[in-house]
Design a protein around this motif. Structure first.
Motif, PDB file in Angstrom:
ATOM      1  N   GLN A   1       0.862  -1.218  -0.065  1.00 47.58           N
ATOM      2  CA  GLN A   1      -0.041   0.045   0.025  1.00 47.58           C
ATOM      3  C   GLN A   1       0.967   1.164   0.125  1.00 47.58           C
ATOM      4  O   GLN A   1       0.560   2.409  -0.635  1.00 47.58           O
ATOM      5  N   SER A   2       1.900   1.348   0.835  1.00 47.23           N
ATOM      6  CA  SER A   2       2.782   2.398   1.103  1.00 47.23           C
ATOM      7  C   SER A   2       3.937   2.448  -0.083  1.00 47.23           C
ATOM      8  O   SER A   2       4.465   3.721  -0.383  1.00 47.23           O
ATOM      9  N   GLY A   3       3.905   1.352  -0.778  1.00 50.47           N
ATOM     10  CA  GLY A   3       5.227   1.323  -1.698  1.00 50.47           C
ATOM     11  C   GLY A   3       6.571   0.933  -1.157  1.00 50.47           C
ATOM     12  O   GLY A   3       7.512   0.847  -1.973  1.00 50.47           O
ATOM     13  N   ALA A   4       6.417   0.501   0.343  1.00 50.23           N
ATOM     14  CA  ALA A   4       7.475   0.152   0.918  1.00 50.23           C
ATOM     15  C   ALA A   4       8.175  -1.164   0.596  1.00 50.23           C
ATOM     16  O   ALA A   4       9.333  -1.417   0.912  1.00 50.23           O
ATOM     17  N   SER A   5       7.201  -2.235   0.242  1.00 49.52           N
ATOM     18  CA  SER A   5       7.577  -3.484  -0.026  1.00 49.52           C
ATOM     19  C   SER A   5       6.986  -3.917  -1.280  1.00 49.52           C
ATOM     20  O   SER A   5       6.154  -3.306  -2.184  1.00 49.52           O
ATOM     21  N   THR A   6       8.200  -4.476  -2.321  1.00 47.40           N
ATOM     22  CA  THR A   6       7.775  -4.866  -3.636  1.00 47.40           C
ATOM     23  C   THR A   6       8.216  -6.414  -3.652  1.00 47.40           C
ATOM     24  O   THR A   6       9.093  -6.910  -2.984  1.00 47.40           O
ATOM     25  N   PHE A   7       7.597  -6.933  -4.807  1.00 47.93           N
ATOM     26  CA  PHE A   7       7.836  -8.565  -5.018  1.00 47.93           C
ATOM     27  C   PHE A   7       7.898  -8.507  -6.375  1.00 47.93           C
ATOM     28  O   PHE A   7       7.252  -8.025  -7.281  1.00 47.93           O
ATOM     29  N   TYR A   8       8.679  -9.438  -6.806  1.00 43.95           N
ATOM     30  CA  TYR A   8       9.007  -9.782  -8.169  1.00 43.95           C
ATOM     31  C   TYR A   8       8.966 -11.178  -8.517  1.00 43.95           C
ATOM     32  O   TYR A   8       9.459 -12.054  -7.736  1.00 43.95           O
ATOM     33  N   ALA A   9       8.321 -11.680  -9.829  1.00 50.82           N
ATOM     34  CA  ALA A   9       8.877 -12.962 -10.299  1.00 50.82           C
ATOM     35  C   ALA A   9       9.968 -13.122 -10.467  1.00 50.82           C
ATOM     36  O   ALA A   9      11.099 -12.173 -11.005  1.00 50.82           O
ATOM     37  N   ASP A  10      10.928 -14.349 -10.476  1.00 56.43           N
ATOM     38  CA  ASP A  10      12.339 -14.559 -10.673  1.00 56.43           C
ATOM     39  C   ASP A  10      12.545 -14.175 -12.140  1.00 56.43           C
ATOM     40  O   ASP A  10      13.508 -13.583 -12.541  1.00 56.43           O
ATOM     41  N   SER A  11      11.764 -14.366 -12.865  1.00 56.88           N
ATOM     42  CA  SER A  11      11.874 -14.131 -14.480  1.00 56.88           C
ATOM     43  C   SER A  11      11.922 -12.641 -14.813  1.00 56.88           C
ATOM     44  O   SER A  11      12.696 -12.367 -15.843  1.00 56.88           O
ATOM     45  N   VAL A  12      11.665 -11.740 -13.970  1.00 56.79           N
ATOM     46  CA  VAL A  12      11.673 -10.117 -14.120  1.00 56.79           C
ATOM     47  C   VAL A  12      12.780  -9.710 -13.215  1.00 56.79           C
ATOM     48  O   VAL A  12      12.993  -8.424 -13.433  1.00 56.79           O
ATOM     49  N   LYS A  13      13.113 -10.198 -12.066  1.00 56.74           N
ATOM     50  CA  LYS A  13      13.798  -9.546 -11.341  1.00 56.74           C
ATOM     51  C   LYS A  13      15.115  -8.946 -11.776  1.00 56.74           C
ATOM     52  O   LYS A  13      15.986  -9.708 -12.337  1.00 56.74           O
ATOM     53  N   GLY A  14      15.392  -7.759 -11.307  1.00 52.39           N
ATOM     54  CA  GLY A  14      16.730  -6.902 -11.776  1.00 52.39           C
ATOM     55  C   GLY A  14      16.373  -6.301 -13.200  1.00 52.39           C
ATOM     56  O   GLY A  14      17.103  -5.583 -13.558  1.00 52.39           O
ATOM     57  N   ARG A  15      15.282  -6.588 -13.749  1.00 51.33           N
ATOM     58  CA  ARG A  15      14.888  -5.864 -15.054  1.00 51.33           C
ATOM     59  C   ARG A  15      13.656  -4.926 -15.137  1.00 51.33           C
ATOM     60  O   ARG A  15      13.462  -3.722 -15.663  1.00 51.33           O
ATOM     61  N   PHE A  16      12.714  -5.502 -14.263  1.00 51.62           N
ATOM     62  CA  PHE A  16      11.306  -4.600 -14.219  1.00 51.62           C
ATOM     63  C   PHE A  16      11.446  -4.173 -12.663  1.00 51.62           C
ATOM     64  O   PHE A  16      11.979  -4.538 -11.771  1.00 51.62           O
ATOM     65  N   THR A  17      10.823  -2.914 -12.680  1.00 54.00           N
ATOM     66  CA  THR A  17      10.537  -2.248 -11.431  1.00 54.00           C
ATOM     67  C   THR A  17       9.051  -1.619 -10.990  1.00 54.00           C
ATOM     68  O   THR A  17       8.703  -1.005 -12.090  1.00 54.00           O
ATOM     69  N   ILE A  18       8.359  -2.092 -10.157  1.00 51.96           N
ATOM     70  CA  ILE A  18       7.155  -1.662  -9.794  1.00 51.96           C
ATOM     71  C   ILE A  18       7.209  -0.546  -8.744  1.00 51.96           C
ATOM     72  O   ILE A  18       8.201  -0.450  -8.196  1.00 51.96           O
ATOM     73  N   SER A  19       6.410   0.552  -9.234  1.00 52.13           N
ATOM     74  CA  SER A  19       6.327   1.661  -8.230  1.00 52.13           C
ATOM     75  C   SER A  19       4.961   2.041  -8.350  1.00 52.13           C
ATOM     76  O   SER A  19       4.185   1.855  -9.031  1.00 52.13           O
ATOM     77  N   ARG A  20       4.647   3.118  -7.376  1.00 50.20           N
ATOM     78  CA  ARG A  20       3.166   3.667  -7.136  1.00 50.20           C
ATOM     79  C   ARG A  20       3.349   5.218  -6.774  1.00 50.20           C
ATOM     80  O   ARG A  20       4.309   5.501  -6.200  1.00 50.20           O
ATOM     81  N   ASP A  21       2.472   5.790  -7.323  1.00 49.29           N
ATOM     82  CA  ASP A  21       2.086   7.409  -7.045  1.00 49.29           C
ATOM     83  C   ASP A  21       0.834   7.277  -6.108  1.00 49.29           C
ATOM     84  O   ASP A  21      -0.183   7.488  -6.997  1.00 49.29           O
ATOM     85  N   ASN A  22       0.810   7.338  -5.082  1.00 51.65           N
ATOM     86  CA  ASN A  22      -0.454   7.498  -4.388  1.00 51.65           C
ATOM     87  C   ASN A  22      -1.152   8.977  -4.457  1.00 51.65           C
ATOM     88  O   ASN A  22      -2.474   8.821  -4.445  1.00 51.65           O
ATOM     89  N   ALA A  23      -0.620   9.925  -4.697  1.00 52.53           N
ATOM     90  CA  ALA A  23      -1.167  10.864  -4.922  1.00 52.53           C
ATOM     91  C   ALA A  23      -1.911  11.032  -6.405  1.00 52.53           C
ATOM     92  O   ALA A  23      -2.892  11.714  -6.421  1.00 52.53           O
ATOM     93  N   LYS A  24      -1.275  10.272  -7.261  1.00 55.24           N
ATOM     94  CA  LYS A  24      -2.049  10.148  -8.596  1.00 55.24           C
ATOM     95  C   LYS A  24      -2.735   8.706  -8.794  1.00 55.24           C
ATOM     96  O   LYS A  24      -3.206   8.637  -9.915  1.00 55.24           O
ATOM     97  N   ASN A  25      -2.716   7.909  -7.890  1.00 57.12           N
ATOM     98  CA  ASN A  25      -3.852   6.685  -7.896  1.00 57.12           C
ATOM     99  C   ASN A  25      -3.307   5.954  -9.110  1.00 57.12           C
ATOM    100  O   ASN A  25      -3.961   5.351  -9.885  1.00 57.12           O
TER     101      ASN A  25
END
Length: 121
Positions: A53-77
């Motif tokens: 919810q806060s963006g403090a924790s992220t999780f990735y599939a092994d196949s994309v780890k190190g290549r993909f990055t998830i992020s969120r902007d709660n002010a922009k939903n």
């Protein structure tokens, strides 16, 4: 009514980058985890990445780890998926979802319509 609208997909050469966005409405965005999944014809929907919810924790599939990055902007939903070093096997329809933070489709209760990512070799 909860709505999720993905954008940013397209055609890219192997090694290239894309950034997917998912704009959410209809529920309090920062109270829910967000996830990205992908699916190709004839296969089950596959977990890609998730963010708390806060963006403090992220999780990735092994196949994309190190290549993909998830992020969120709660002010922009909005939640993002930055995809670098793309490979042909990343070709899929990419969905965003909202629910509890998890790595299975059952953890999420609302889904977008998807955005197509095609990586050429």
């Amino acid at each position: 009514q909860v709505q999720l609208v993905e954008s940013g997909g397209g055609l890219v050469q192997a090694g290239g980058s894309l950034r997917l966005s998912c704009a959410a409405s209809g529920r309090t965005f920062n109270r829910y985890g967000m996830g990205w999944f992908r699916q190709t014809p004839g296969k089950e929907r596959e977990f890609v990445a998730a963010i708390s919810q806060s963006g403090a924790s992220t999780f990735y599939a092994d196949s994309v780890k190190g290549r993909f990055t998830i992020s969120r902007d709660n002010a922009k939903n909005t939640v993002y998926l930055q995809m670098n070093s793309l490979k042909p096997e990343d070709t899929a329809l990419y969905y965003c979802a909202t629910g509890r933070v998890g790595v299975t489709a059952y953890d999420y209760d609302y889904w977008g319509q998807g955005t197509q990512v095609t990586v050429s070799s």
